[in-house]
Design a protein around this motif. Structure first.
Motif: not given
Length: 222
Positions: A24-26, A31-38, A54-59, A119-125
């Motif tokens: 889903s988009n959420e 997952i994109g936020l998690f990737i950025a935090a690593v 998370l609540t602020e970024c995702l609403g 690879k996961l980072k590239k795929v999600f970006q």
């Protein structure tokens, strides 16, 4: 002279990944936020994020955030190691835990396969900007993964034998006409009409036999 005459041989990365189920988009955003935090220099380190972030970024509410945790913790990936001709089905995360008292979530990405996080980072970006479910063809996602690694407007060559190897086609489609109709043209139509790129190809013949394809990929203008 054909504009396909000067080209480079396609160089496929060692690894490709494909989501088993639709995100889903959420889920993709989280997952994109998690990737950025690593910390990319310490992938074995557990990462902690506050619910508030998370609540602020995702609403979303805390309850909705927890629901997404449970869903993405069970999401699976198909990982193909082309050089070894191996496939794995694995979880994205080693674990996700949340502390409701302190309103924090702790997680760690699955790092059981070397290079998987990057690879996961590239795929999600780059890869999940469109809905995976739009690609219905048996080979569409794999071909899309191959093409996304190519430079825009550059000419490339791939042999039919190598393309079948990457698509894991062994004895099927012994006639090139069948392979072209079911694996190439169908896939081309899907990718050109449903993704952020489109491609054109020209066949290479040797003794009246099609032995390869010259390919040019273009990014679709927004």
């Amino acid at each position: 002279m054909s504009n396909f005459d000067k080209c480079e041989v396609i160089n496929i990365p060692d690894m490709s990944i494909k989501p088993v189920n639709l995100f889903s988009n959420e889920q993709k955003k989280m997952i994109g936020l998690f990737i950025a935090a690593v910390d990319e220099n310490n992938l074995d380190k557990e990462v902690t994020i506050f619910f508030k972030t998370l609540t602020e970024c995702l609403g979303l509410t805390d309850k909705e955030i927890i629901k997404i945790f449970k869903l993405i913790n069970g999401q699976l990936l198909e990982v193909s190691l082309h050089n070894e001709r191996k496939e794995y089905v694995i979880n994205i995360f080693s674990f996700i835990s949340y502390d409701l008292d302190h309103k924090i979530v702790t997680f760690k990405f699955n790092n059981s396969i070397d290079g998987l996080y990057f690879k996961l980072k590239k795929v999600f970006q780059e890869r999940l900007n469109f809905e995976v479910s739009k690609l219905k063809g048996k080979y569409s996602w794999q071909v899309y993964e191959i093409l996304k690694n190519l430079e825009d407007g550059k000419r490339y060559y791939i042999s039919i034998e190598y393309l079948k190897y990457l698509l894991k086609i062994d004895s099927a489609y012994k006639l090139y006409a069948d392979f072209k109709r079911k694996a190439i043209l169908y896939t081309q139509n899907e990718i050109n009409n449903k993704t952020d790129i489109h491609f054109e190809f020209e066949e290479k013949k040797e003794d009246k036999k099609i032995i390869g394809l010259y390919i040019i990929v273009h990014k679709n203008l927004e």
